[in-house]
Design a protein around this motif. Sequence first.
Motif, PDB file in Angstrom:
ATOM      1  N   ASN A   2       0.850  -1.190   0.000  1.00 17.43           N
ATOM      2  CA  ASN A   2       0.000   0.000   0.000  1.00 17.43           C
ATOM      3  C   ASN A   2       0.890   1.246   0.000  1.00 17.43           C
ATOM      4  O   ASN A   2       1.542   1.539   0.981  1.00 17.43           O
ATOM      5  CB  ASN A   2      -0.896  -0.031   1.238  1.00 17.43           C
ATOM      6  CG  ASN A   2      -1.879   1.101   1.263  1.00 17.43           C
ATOM      7  OD1 ASN A   2      -1.929   1.905   0.354  1.00 17.43           O
ATOM      8  ND2 ASN A   2      -2.666   1.157   2.312  1.00 17.43           N
ATOM      9  N   LYS A   4      -0.301   4.421  -1.307  1.00 15.80           N
ATOM     10  CA  LYS A   4      -1.079   5.657  -1.332  1.00 15.80           C
ATOM     11  C   LYS A   4      -2.175   5.620  -0.279  1.00 15.80           C
ATOM     12  O   LYS A   4      -3.347   5.697  -0.593  1.00 15.80           O
ATOM     13  CB  LYS A   4      -1.681   5.880  -2.715  1.00 15.80           C
ATOM     14  CG  LYS A   4      -0.624   6.123  -3.755  1.00 15.80           C
ATOM     15  CD  LYS A   4      -1.231   6.608  -5.025  1.00 15.80           C
ATOM     16  CE  LYS A   4      -0.102   6.853  -6.010  1.00 15.80           C
ATOM     17  NZ  LYS A   4      -0.452   7.664  -7.109  1.00 15.80           N
ATOM     18  N   SER A   5      -1.782   5.530   0.961  1.00 13.53           N
ATOM     19  CA  SER A   5      -2.745   5.468   2.044  1.00 13.53           C
ATOM     20  C   SER A   5      -3.106   6.862   2.524  1.00 13.53           C
ATOM     21  O   SER A   5      -2.285   7.775   2.510  1.00 13.53           O
ATOM     22  CB  SER A   5      -2.166   4.673   3.212  1.00 13.53           C
ATOM     23  OG  SER A   5      -3.069   4.696   4.287  1.00 13.53           O
ATOM     24  N   CYS A   6      -4.353   7.003   2.938  1.00 14.33           N
ATOM     25  CA  CYS A   6      -4.806   8.268   3.510  1.00 14.33           C
ATOM     26  C   CYS A   6      -4.516   8.320   5.011  1.00 14.33           C
ATOM     27  O   CYS A   6      -4.572   9.380   5.610  1.00 14.33           O
ATOM     28  CB  CYS A   6      -6.308   8.434   3.297  1.00 14.33           C
ATOM     29  SG  CYS A   6      -6.745   8.589   1.561  1.00 14.33           S
ATOM     30  N   ILE A   7      -4.213   7.168   5.603  1.00 16.70           N
ATOM     31  CA  ILE A   7      -4.001   7.091   7.053  1.00 16.70           C
ATOM     32  C   ILE A   7      -2.513   6.984   7.340  1.00 16.70           C
ATOM     33  O   ILE A   7      -1.855   6.021   6.973  1.00 16.70           O
ATOM     34  CB  ILE A   7      -4.757   5.890   7.660  1.00 16.70           C
ATOM     35  CG1 ILE A   7      -6.253   6.018   7.371  1.00 16.70           C
ATOM     36  CG2 ILE A   7      -4.487   5.802   9.160  1.00 16.70           C
ATOM     37  CD1 ILE A   7      -7.082   4.839   7.834  1.00 16.70           C
ATOM     38  N   GLU A   8      -1.983   8.009   7.992  1.00 17.65           N
ATOM     39  CA  GLU A   8      -0.560   8.079   8.329  1.00 17.65           C
ATOM     40  C   GLU A   8      -0.239   7.191   9.533  1.00 17.65           C
ATOM     41  O   GLU A   8      -1.099   6.919  10.366  1.00 17.65           O
ATOM     42  CB  GLU A   8      -0.183   9.525   8.674  1.00 17.65           C
ATOM     43  CG  GLU A   8      -0.475  10.512   7.580  1.00 17.65           C
ATOM     44  CD  GLU A   8       0.737  10.820   6.745  1.00 17.65           C
ATOM     45  OE1 GLU A   8       1.859  10.614   7.214  1.00 17.65           O
ATOM     46  OE2 GLU A   8       0.536  11.265   5.613  1.00 17.65           O
ATOM     47  N   SER A  41      -4.034  -1.961   4.180  1.00 19.66           N
ATOM     48  CA  SER A  41      -4.993  -1.101   3.482  1.00 19.66           C
ATOM     49  C   SER A  41      -5.514  -0.057   4.475  1.00 19.66           C
ATOM     50  O   SER A  41      -5.294  -0.179   5.685  1.00 19.66           O
ATOM     51  CB  SER A  41      -6.162  -1.940   2.966  1.00 19.66           C
ATOM     52  OG  SER A  41      -6.916  -2.456   4.058  1.00 19.66           O
ATOM     53  N   ASP A  42      -6.220   0.932   3.978  1.00 22.26           N
ATOM     54  CA  ASP A  42      -6.779   1.944   4.880  1.00 22.26           C
ATOM     55  C   ASP A  42      -7.755   1.329   5.886  1.00 22.26           C
ATOM     56  O   ASP A  42      -7.765   1.720   7.047  1.00 22.26           O
ATOM     57  CB  ASP A  42      -7.476   3.051   4.094  1.00 22.26           C
ATOM     58  CG  ASP A  42      -6.497   4.084   3.555  1.00 22.26           C
ATOM     59  OD1 ASP A  42      -5.319   4.078   3.973  1.00 22.26           O
ATOM     60  OD2 ASP A  42      -6.907   4.906   2.723  1.00 22.26           O
ATOM     61  N   SER A  43      -8.542   0.354   5.453  1.00 26.56           N
ATOM     62  CA  SER A  43      -9.480  -0.267   6.399  1.00 26.56           C
ATOM     63  C   SER A  43      -8.733  -1.058   7.464  1.00 26.56           C
ATOM     64  O   SER A  43      -9.117  -1.045   8.638  1.00 26.56           O
ATOM     65  CB  SER A  43     -10.502  -1.144   5.675  1.00 26.56           C
ATOM     66  OG  SER A  43      -9.872  -2.187   4.981  1.00 26.56           O
ATOM     67  N   ARG A  45      -5.682  -0.333   8.473  1.00 27.87           N
ATOM     68  CA  ARG A  45      -5.053   0.691   9.315  1.00 27.87           C
ATOM     69  C   ARG A  45      -6.062   1.267  10.304  1.00 27.87           C
ATOM     70  O   ARG A  45      -5.731   1.522  11.456  1.00 27.87           O
ATOM     71  CB  ARG A  45      -4.443   1.802   8.462  1.00 27.87           C
ATOM     72  CG  ARG A  45      -3.192   1.367   7.754  1.00 27.87           C
ATOM     73  CD  ARG A  45      -2.590   2.482   6.937  1.00 27.87           C
ATOM     74  NE  ARG A  45      -1.355   2.029   6.309  1.00 27.87           N
ATOM     75  CZ  ARG A  45      -0.452   2.828   5.786  1.00 27.87           C
ATOM     76  NH1 ARG A  45      -0.644   4.141   5.792  1.00 27.87           N
ATOM     77  NH2 ARG A  45       0.631   2.339   5.243  1.00 27.87           N
TER      78      ARG A  45
END
Length: 79
Positions: A2, A4-8, A41-43, A45
Amino acid sequence: MNTKSCIESPCIGKCRLDVTLEYCIGCWRDAKDIQNWIGLSDSERALALRRRKRNKIKYLRLFTEKGLNANTEKNRNPE
């Protein structure tokens, strides 16, 4: 992987893995979440962040039960 995650990452650079509790008392993630973070993945994370919150609550509750102040650096990072 992953990329390009939105969650750092919640890492604050003060890593200290508590072997008894089995998670970092700097970011509150368990070793598995720390190791796999980059590939989650973002989910996944988001789930890891919920576990992180639960880990912190458990840690603070443990110190409260023992009558200690978990917010002091000495108690949070015992030598």
